[in-house]
Enzyme design. Structure first.
Site, PDB file in Angstrom:
ATOM      1  N   THR A  37       0.822  -1.211   0.000  1.00  0.00           N
ATOM      2  CA  THR A  37       0.000   0.000   0.000  1.00  0.00           C
ATOM      3  C   THR A  37       0.858   1.264   0.000  1.00  0.00           C
ATOM      4  O   THR A  37       0.359   2.334  -0.348  1.00  0.00           O
ATOM      5  CB  THR A  37      -0.914   0.043   1.240  1.00  0.00           C
ATOM      6  OG1 THR A  37      -0.117  -0.288   2.378  1.00  0.00           O
ATOM      7  CG2 THR A  37      -2.063  -0.930   1.124  1.00  0.00           C
ATOM      8  N   GLY A 124      17.177  -9.797   2.187  1.00  0.00           N
ATOM      9  CA  GLY A 124      16.198 -10.375   1.262  1.00  0.00           C
ATOM     10  C   GLY A 124      15.105 -11.151   1.975  1.00  0.00           C
ATOM     11  O   GLY A 124      14.405 -11.944   1.354  1.00  0.00           O
ATOM     12  N   GLY A 126      12.501  -9.751   3.657  1.00  0.00           N
ATOM     13  CA  GLY A 126      11.270  -8.987   3.851  1.00  0.00           C
ATOM     14  C   GLY A 126      11.276  -8.167   5.132  1.00  0.00           C
ATOM     15  O   GLY A 126      10.257  -7.588   5.509  1.00  0.00           O
ATOM     16  N   LEU A 127      12.415  -8.093   5.813  1.00  0.00           N
ATOM     17  CA  LEU A 127      12.504  -7.286   7.036  1.00  0.00           C
ATOM     18  C   LEU A 127      13.291  -5.998   6.781  1.00  0.00           C
ATOM     19  O   LEU A 127      13.716  -5.317   7.695  1.00  0.00           O
ATOM     20  CB  LEU A 127      13.132  -8.093   8.176  1.00  0.00           C
ATOM     21  CG  LEU A 127      12.419  -9.406   8.536  1.00  0.00           C
ATOM     22  CD1 LEU A 127      13.037 -10.042   9.779  1.00  0.00           C
ATOM     23  CD2 LEU A 127      10.920  -9.200   8.751  1.00  0.00           C
ATOM     24  N   SER A 128      13.492  -5.705   5.527  1.00  0.00           N
ATOM     25  CA  SER A 128      14.077  -4.437   5.093  1.00  0.00           C
ATOM     26  C   SER A 128      15.509  -4.190   5.553  1.00  0.00           C
ATOM     27  O   SER A 128      15.835  -3.173   6.161  1.00  0.00           O
ATOM     28  CB  SER A 128      13.188  -3.255   5.505  1.00  0.00           C
ATOM     29  OG  SER A 128      13.628  -2.135   4.790  1.00  0.00           O
ATOM     30  N   SER A 129      16.358  -5.141   5.201  1.00  0.00           N
ATOM     31  CA  SER A 129      17.798  -4.910   5.409  1.00  0.00           C
ATOM     32  C   SER A 129      18.271  -3.770   4.523  1.00  0.00           C
ATOM     33  O   SER A 129      19.236  -3.069   4.851  1.00  0.00           O
ATOM     34  CB  SER A 129      18.591  -6.181   5.090  1.00  0.00           C
ATOM     35  OG  SER A 129      18.554  -6.472   3.706  1.00  0.00           O
ATOM     36  N   SER A 130      17.587  -3.550   3.391  1.00  0.00           N
ATOM     37  CA  SER A 130      18.048  -2.522   2.450  1.00  0.00           C
ATOM     38  C   SER A 130      17.872  -1.122   3.024  1.00  0.00           C
ATOM     39  O   SER A 130      18.807  -0.314   2.992  1.00  0.00           O
ATOM     40  CB  SER A 130      17.337  -2.665   1.096  1.00  0.00           C
ATOM     41  OG  SER A 130      15.941  -2.558   1.244  1.00  0.00           O
ATOM     42  N   ASP A 172       9.778   1.695   4.376  1.00  0.00           N
ATOM     43  CA  ASP A 172      10.933   1.070   5.021  1.00  0.00           C
ATOM     44  C   ASP A 172      11.892   2.107   5.591  1.00  0.00           C
ATOM     45  O   ASP A 172      12.380   1.981   6.709  1.00  0.00           O
ATOM     46  CB  ASP A 172      11.683   0.178   4.014  1.00  0.00           C
ATOM     47  CG  ASP A 172      10.813  -0.947   3.487  1.00  0.00           C
ATOM     48  OD1 ASP A 172       9.669  -1.093   3.966  1.00  0.00           O
ATOM     49  OD2 ASP A 172      11.278  -1.680   2.586  1.00  0.00           O
ATOM     50  N   TYR A 221       7.401  -6.985  -8.563  1.00  0.00           N
ATOM     51  CA  TYR A 221       7.149  -5.726  -7.834  1.00  0.00           C
ATOM     52  C   TYR A 221       6.905  -4.590  -8.824  1.00  0.00           C
ATOM     53  O   TYR A 221       5.937  -3.849  -8.728  1.00  0.00           O
ATOM     54  CB  TYR A 221       8.362  -5.428  -6.940  1.00  0.00           C
ATOM     55  CG  TYR A 221       8.165  -4.324  -5.925  1.00  0.00           C
ATOM     56  CD1 TYR A 221       7.896  -4.624  -4.592  1.00  0.00           C
ATOM     57  CD2 TYR A 221       8.278  -2.984  -6.281  1.00  0.00           C
ATOM     58  CE1 TYR A 221       7.732  -3.617  -3.646  1.00  0.00           C
ATOM     59  CE2 TYR A 221       8.121  -1.977  -5.348  1.00  0.00           C
ATOM     60  CZ  TYR A 221       7.842  -2.299  -4.036  1.00  0.00           C
ATOM     61  OH  TYR A 221       7.688  -1.289  -3.114  1.00  0.00           O
TER      62      TYR A 221
HETATM   63  P1  ADP Z   1      15.182  -6.709   2.200  1.00  0.00           P
HETATM   64  O1  ADP Z   1      15.240  -5.236   2.243  1.00  0.00           O
HETATM   65  O2  ADP Z   1      13.818  -7.264   2.423  1.00  0.00           O
HETATM   66  O3  ADP Z   1      16.171  -7.371   3.107  1.00  0.00           O
HETATM   67  P2  ADP Z   1      16.092  -6.223  -0.476  1.00  0.00           P
HETATM   68  O4  ADP Z   1      16.206  -7.088  -1.664  1.00  0.00           O
HETATM   69  O5  ADP Z   1      15.302  -4.985  -0.568  1.00  0.00           O
HETATM   70  O6  ADP Z   1      15.554  -7.163   0.713  1.00  0.00           O
HETATM   71  O7  ADP Z   1      17.532  -5.796   0.018  1.00  0.00           O
HETATM   72  C1  ADP Z   1      18.523  -6.777   0.246  1.00  0.00           C
HETATM   73  C2  ADP Z   1      19.818  -6.333  -0.356  1.00  0.00           C
HETATM   74  O8  ADP Z   1      20.380  -5.234   0.413  1.00  0.00           O
HETATM   75  C3  ADP Z   1      20.896  -7.384  -0.312  1.00  0.00           C
HETATM   76  O9  ADP Z   1      20.781  -8.267  -1.392  1.00  0.00           O
HETATM   77  C4  ADP Z   1      22.171  -6.529  -0.402  1.00  0.00           C
HETATM   78  O10 ADP Z   1      22.410  -6.131  -1.726  1.00  0.00           O
HETATM   79  C5  ADP Z   1      21.779  -5.298   0.403  1.00  0.00           C
HETATM   80  N1  ADP Z   1      22.243  -5.383   1.795  1.00  0.00           N
HETATM   81  C6  ADP Z   1      21.501  -5.295   2.923  1.00  0.00           C
HETATM   82  N2  ADP Z   1      22.269  -5.363   4.031  1.00  0.00           N
HETATM   83  C7  ADP Z   1      23.536  -5.514   3.612  1.00  0.00           C
HETATM   84  C8  ADP Z   1      24.818  -5.637   4.268  1.00  0.00           C
HETATM   85  N3  ADP Z   1      24.903  -5.646   5.595  1.00  0.00           N
HETATM   86  N4  ADP Z   1      25.909  -5.750   3.490  1.00  0.00           N
HETATM   87  C9  ADP Z   1      25.811  -5.730   2.143  1.00  0.00           C
HETATM   88  N5  ADP Z   1      24.668  -5.617   1.480  1.00  0.00           N
HETATM   89  C10 ADP Z   1      23.531  -5.515   2.176  1.00  0.00           C
HETATM   90 MG    MG Z   2      14.295  -3.886   0.866  1.00  0.00          MG
END
Ligand code: ADP
Ligand code: MG
Length: 385
Positions: A37, A124, A126-130, A172, A221
């Site tokens: 959303t 990757g 879905g908990l927004s590591s990005s 996010d 997406y």
């Molecule tokens: P999500 O945000 O749900 O985890 P995304 O596909 O949006 O999934 O983002 C994941 C991407 O972010 C990873 O594939 C990588 O490229 C990058 N990333 C996140 N954290 C790190 C990290 N600590 N070191 C290097 N790359 C990272």
């Molecule tokens: Mg992300």
């Protein structure tokens, strides 16, 4: 892996010439309800997590911006002088250099420095590591230079949209910055106003990582973003003032059904009904109606599964299994979909049995051990050292 002192030590080992670093933390998130959303300018209800990305930074000689990822064991670097016109490398460093580029464009001059990033947010999943990576990097590169929190969220979103190439919404980055301990944050993704919500006691938020990530994710997406745009175009024939699916109730949509491609109609049905579920969830939460909150979770999942079609077999299995276990109020996929996590509302005393039941069933069915994150709402990003 990450205590502030161990992190500083890792930095000094990686960059022995560098002075003592400053340290920043930006959290990942679980979205409780309101999925897909945000880029339709509607409502979302995430919590920030204790899981977070940590970035250590110190000035460097030599004109380079250098970043080492502890998670990947990889270094990337770029001359600071080339940041403004840099092009994406199509790898993880795009999140970092995309943010650095946006900072330069926003008038925050770049300078040579070494960065070390390490995250406890699964990537990757879905908990927004990005967004955690973007926000912690942005704070590190700002190094105390002031910026408004909303501007910071928008800047990091632009980095992901324009440099990484993912047409994401604001959720996010927003929650990573505005998260609050003990509270979920209802965000209006159009006005960018927020409302803090304390959930009823005696319920735990448990994320279950399916440990799968289907390739379809990012292309689907983009396709969903486009389909939502198509729905808006049809609606605008009748309601020119409608700027997004946010402006339409689920029921109103039926009037224009005949004019819409059936797939586009189902996409719009998800988004409009999901916005209404966020409001209903807030209402149920205020009233301590855990059963009602749980039903809205499952309703959200079914809508994502059948109408928005962003779930997958493994996520459906986790949801179906969870809803059959005692003490589980509700379960749904969370995040973009096609893998990653489910989020579950579980009675406090039932969590141990829930995790055992899910682990057993998932292993029996897929031979994969799922990972659990019992999640309490944590604070947003800040400098921690
Ligand atoms: P999500 O945000 O749900 O985890 P995304 O596909 O949006 O999934 O983002 C994941 C991407 O972010 C990873 O594939 C990588 O490229 C990058 N990333 C996140 N954290 C790190 C990290 N600590 N070191 C290097 N790359 C990272
Ligand atoms: Mg992300």
């Amino acid at each position: 892996m990450v205590s502030p002192s161990s992190f500083v030590e890792a930095f000094s080992q990686r960059f022995p010439q560098a002075p003592a670093p400053s340290l920043y933390r930006a959290p990942g998130r679980i979205n409780l309800i309101g999925e897909h959303t945000d880029y339709n300018l509607g409502f979302v209800l995430p919590i920030a997590l204790e899981l977070a990305c940590f970035t250590a930074v110190a000035p460097a000689a030599g004109g380079m911006l250098r970043v080492y990822s502890v998670n990947l064991g990889l270094t990337r670097e770029i001359p600071v002088a080339e940041l403004a016109g840099a092009l994406p490398a199509k790898d993880w460093s795009d999140y970092v250099f995309g943010v650095a580029q946006q900072l330069v464009r926003a008038g925050y001059a770049g300078s040579a420095c070494d960065l070390l990033v390490g995250s406890t947010v699964p990537t990757g999943g879905g908990l927004s590591s990005s967004a955690a990576l973007e926000v912690s990097t942005a704070l590190a590169l700002l190094g105390g230079r002031g910026i408004g929190n909303l501007d910071l969220a928008r800047l990091c979103q632009r980095a992901e949209r324009e440099f990484v190439g993912m047409p994401c919404g604001i959720m996010d980055q927003y929650i990573s910055i505005f998260g609050r301990q003990g509270a979920a944050v209802k965000i209006d993704c159009r006005s960018l106003e927020r409302e803090y919500a304390v959930l009823p006691a005696d319920v735990e938020i448990v994320a279950v990582n399916s440990m799968v990530k289907h390739e379809l994710g990012s292309s689907a997406y983009r396709e969903r973003v486009r389909e939502c745009g198509e729905a808006v175009a049809v609606i605008q024939r009748h309601r020119p003032e409608a700027g997004s699916l946010r402006d339409v109730r689920r029921q109103e949509l039926d009037e224009w059904k005949a004019e819409m491609d059936p797939v586009v109609f189902r996409r719009a049905a998800h988004v409009t009904s999901e916005n209404e579920r966020v409001e209903a969830f807030m209402e149920a939460s205020r009233g301590g109606d855990l059963a009602g909150m749980g039903r809205l979770f499952v309703g959200s999942h079914r809508s994502l599964q059948h109408d928005y079609e962003v779930s997958c077999e493994e996520l459906d299995f986790l949801v179906d299994t969870a809803t059959g276990l005692p003490g589980v109020y509700g379960s749904r996929m969370t995040g973009g979909g096609f893998g990653g996590c489910t989020v579950n509302l579980v009675e406090t005393g039932a969590v141990t049995a829930f995790e055992a039941g899910i682990a057993q069933a998932y292993r029996d069915r897929y031979g994969i051990t799922p990972v659990f994150y019992q999640s309490r709402p944590a604070a947003g990003a800040s400098q921690i050292g």
